[in-house]
Design an enzyme around this catalytic site. Structure first.
Site, PDB file in Angstrom:
ATOM      1  CB  CYS A   1      66.524  57.439 -19.027  1.00 57.31           C
ATOM      2  SG  CYS A   1      65.111  57.333 -17.926  1.00 57.31           S
TER       3      CYS A   1
ATOM      4  NE  ARG B   1      57.603  58.523 -14.148  1.00 58.94           N
ATOM      5  CZ  ARG B   1      57.985  57.518 -14.920  1.00 58.94           C
ATOM      6  NH1 ARG B   1      57.696  56.288 -14.594  1.00 58.94           N
ATOM      7  NH2 ARG B   1      58.660  57.732 -16.029  1.00 58.94           N
TER       8      ARG B   1
ATOM      9  CG  HIS C   1      65.266  62.577 -20.186  1.00 58.15           C
ATOM     10  ND1 HIS C   1      65.614  61.594 -21.074  1.00 58.15           N
ATOM     11  CD2 HIS C   1      64.647  61.947 -19.165  1.00 58.15           C
ATOM     12  CE1 HIS C   1      65.207  60.425 -20.606  1.00 58.15           C
ATOM     13  NE2 HIS C   1      64.621  60.609 -19.442  1.00 58.15           N
TER      14      HIS C   1
END
Lengths: 238, 435
Positions: A93, A127, A189
């Site tokens: 990320c 997002r 993640h």
């Protein structure tokens, strides 16, 4: 045998359980009788990355990225040299974004990257959140993404894989991550390594081969639980 | 729409819900009322005689609010409070619908609401609180709330939008830094713990805000309690722990753990803003038992079962500490769901200090939609576990293992807690959701 794992900016870049990747690398090495030394590399601390075997960097908040930006730039030459030399690296990320050309925030502010990966990231209105599935040369990868930066790979930059579910690098949802030699950048993640043990072992194997020359054969482990957890994750809604 | 009509409709839904036994139904009447009249919260809240106090923060809201409600109740202030833990605007509206007569007369003197961090801007501007108490800010369900700094700025914005007095946790640097948002600095007070024998867990990696909110330098801690909670100073002297006005001296609690002491301090802050004296407030605190699903002890067939909610890494670490303090307890059921209310992302399990459980010879069952994720987390801490994704079967299996007279622990995420509570309340007689 012994490996040195360098954890880059553990204080600033640690937001989504990414520490689990370090735990996974350490345990999977130790379970094969490989000793592991863990070095925490923070802002201002001296470290030569060509001496590391595996380098790990996690995701962070915007503020975390700003805090490490300047320090990371000072290490550009050293880290690129290590990457060219085949040091295994996993960047998640925020760290992935800064291992590319850089990150331009939605307000137009630019944080420079260190050009290990030919990828540029731009802040966006979207997002991109949810479970992700990616097909890659290291098997089907599962994870969870949560980012608003959209990463575009330059021509010739290999992605980590193709997106089966979720977004990946950007809103178009085609490619995920980037790979250069033994450097892996990804938005996954979860953390990514526990449920994707092949990727974890690829990093360990690359590190052992670089350090000890010969073709390192990793003793297989019982990954039944890893696979069950990955299977469940792949069936959860996005 | 006239308030009368909105109230009539919302109240009918409330009754129907109860009649049909659809649990507390705590959000639905509010949701409908809000759809009918988008200003209903402001209209109803403005009728509360002594105004309202808001409690927010990532961890402990429900417990701190329950403690504060007891204090206010004993002081004769008849608090109106959303005790079911439904802490978005619709939950608060539901509470007000229940406590307002059709002709607009409110039963109760003072409002006391726990408010979700992300709901703070909307709720604060509608309720116009007389005081805002901020407990803490830990990483929590980042898939829902985004980054912690964003959560802080949402609360900050809410503080800046009102003329409320503000009580902040002095020991949480990010919370203490919210003082800058207050319109009048003299209306900011602090609470904090001066002395504690609690030691930070070795494997506590949850410190989120250990950098100076002014200059980003790493803070120096003279005392570290847990996560980023403690006594800190910035080396450049531009930021330091403010001196708290409300501290722990004289507090006696029935609830375990340092985190509950902080909840009690939050309740004392509420008491202070409501004008309740410290001595009677302390006496009321001594009588508070746990809030819904947070720490509950039930007896089933002579087996003592603790139910402790886990929802984020800091909370998880606190619960692990509570569990380990009970040396005789060796059996634990950990139930991890990944539904919306739990947070879809279960990455946080890896931030928990699960390594504290290593070598403790525990008998662990994992359950919930992410039973295998939890088992995997335990595996990498060298702790063996059985997995049974089906909650019903897992609870049965677990209760089967626990012997009469033995104490055991169930650690569920939010939706798993609701489900497990339903299962065991049939057998153990827990109080209703809406009480």
């Amino acid at each position: 045998m012994k490996l040195t794992i360098a954890h880059l900016y553990p204080q600033e870049m640690n937001i989504y359980g990414d520490r689990g990747n370090v735990i996974t690398l350490m345990k999977r090495a130790e379970w094969r009788g490989v000793r592991v030394e863990l070095k925490q590399v923070g802002v201002g601390s001296k470290f030569d990355f060509t001496k590391a075997d595996i380098v790990f960097g996690g995701g962070g908040q915007d503020r975390g990225q700003l805090m490490i930006g300047e320090d990371l730039l000072k290490r550009e030459k050293n880290i690129r040299q290590a990457a060219d030399d085949g040091v295994a690296m996993l960047m998640i990320c925020g760290s992935y974004q800064l291992f590319g050309r850089g990150f331009t925030t939605i307000e137009g502010f630019e944080i420079k990257g260190i050009n290990v990966l030919a990828a540029r990231t731009v802040g966006s209105e979207h997002r991109m959140i949810g479970n992700v599935i990616v097909d890659s040369p290291w098997g089907r990868l599962v994870g969870f993404e949560n980012h608003s930066g959209e990463t575009i790979l330059e021509a010739g930059q290999k992605p980590l894989g193709t997106v089966v579910k979720g977004y990946g690098n950007n809103y178009s949802g085609v490619h995920e991550g980037a790979v250069y030699k033994n450097v892996f950048g990804t938005y996954l993640h979860g953390p990514v390594l526990p449920k994707n043990p092949r990727l974890a072992d690829a990093l360990i194997q690359a590190a052992l081969e670089r350090r000890y020359g010969s073709k390192a054969e990793l003793k297989p482990l019982d990954d039944g639980l890893e696979h069950k957890a990955a299977e469940v994750a792949s069936k959860r809604p996005q | 729409m006239p308030v009368f009509l909105t109230l009539l409709i919302a109240k009918s839904i409330l009754r129907l819900n109860r009649l049909l036994g659809l649990g507390g139904g705590s959000a639905l009447p509010g949701l409908v009322a809000e759809t009918l009249d988008s200003n209903i919260l402001a209209k109803l809240a403005s009728r509360i005689p002594k105004g309202s106090i808001i409690v927010t923060g990532t961890n402990g809201k429900t417990t701190a609010t329950k403690m504060a409600a007891e204090v206010l109740r004993q002081a004769g202030l008849e608090p109106i409070t959303n005790s079911g833990g439904s802490n978005l605007s619709r939950g608060i509206i539901s509470t007000l619908v229940e406590r307002t007569g059709l002709w607009g007369v409110v039963r109760g003197k003072i409002g006391l609401f726990e408010v979700d961090e992300a709901a703070m801007p909307g709720v604060a501007s509608a309720v116009k609180p007389t005081a805002i108490v901020v407990l803490n800010l830990f990483r929590d369900q980042l898939d829902r709330y985004g980054e912690l700094d964003r959560t802080a700025s949402l609360i900050g914005g809410a503080i800046a939008s009102t003329s409320a007095s503000v009580y902040l946790n002095a020991d949480d640097p990010l919370v203490a830094s919210l003082a800058k948002y207050a319109r009048k600095p003299e209306k900011v007070g602090y609470f904090g713990v001066n002395h504690s024998s609690a030691k930070k867990l070795k494997s506590d990696h949850t410190a989120d805000s250990i950098h100076c909110p002014v200059c980003d330098k790493q803070l120096k801690y003279s005392k570290e309690f847990f996560a980023h909670i403690g006594h800190y100073t910035c080396p450049t002297k531009d930021f330091r722990r403010p001196k708290p006005r409300i501290t722990e001296s004289g507090i006696k609690l029935r609830l375990p753990g340092l985190y509950n002491l902080y909840n009690a301090l939050g309740a004392l802050a509420v008491a202070d803003t409501a004008g309740v004296k410290r001595q009677p407030a302390l006496r009321a605190l001594e009588q508070v038992s746990a809030a819904f699903g947070r720490v509950e002890k039930v007896t089933i067939d002579g087996k003592y079962i603790y139910l402790l909610l886990i929802k984020n890494p800091t909370g998880f670490n606190q619960i692990i500490q509570t569990f380990l303090a009970d040396a005789k307890a060796k059996k634990v059921l950990i139930a991890i769901n990944d539904k919306f209310a739990d947070g879809r992302d279960v990455s946080w399990l890896w931030d928990g200090g699960i390594e504290e459980l290593t070598g403790k010879k525990l008998d662990v069952i994992t359950s919930g939609t992410r039973a295998y994720d939890m088992a995997l987390r335990l595996k990498y801490a060298e702790v063996k576990a059985d997995s049974e994704s089906d909650l019903d079967k897992a609870v049965k299996k677990f209760l089967g293992k626990v012997k009469e007279g033995e104490t055991a622990y169930i650690l569920p995420t939010y939706t798993a807690m609701l489900a497990i509570r339903k299962m065991i309340s049939r057998r153990a007689g827990l109080e209703g959701f809406w009480k």
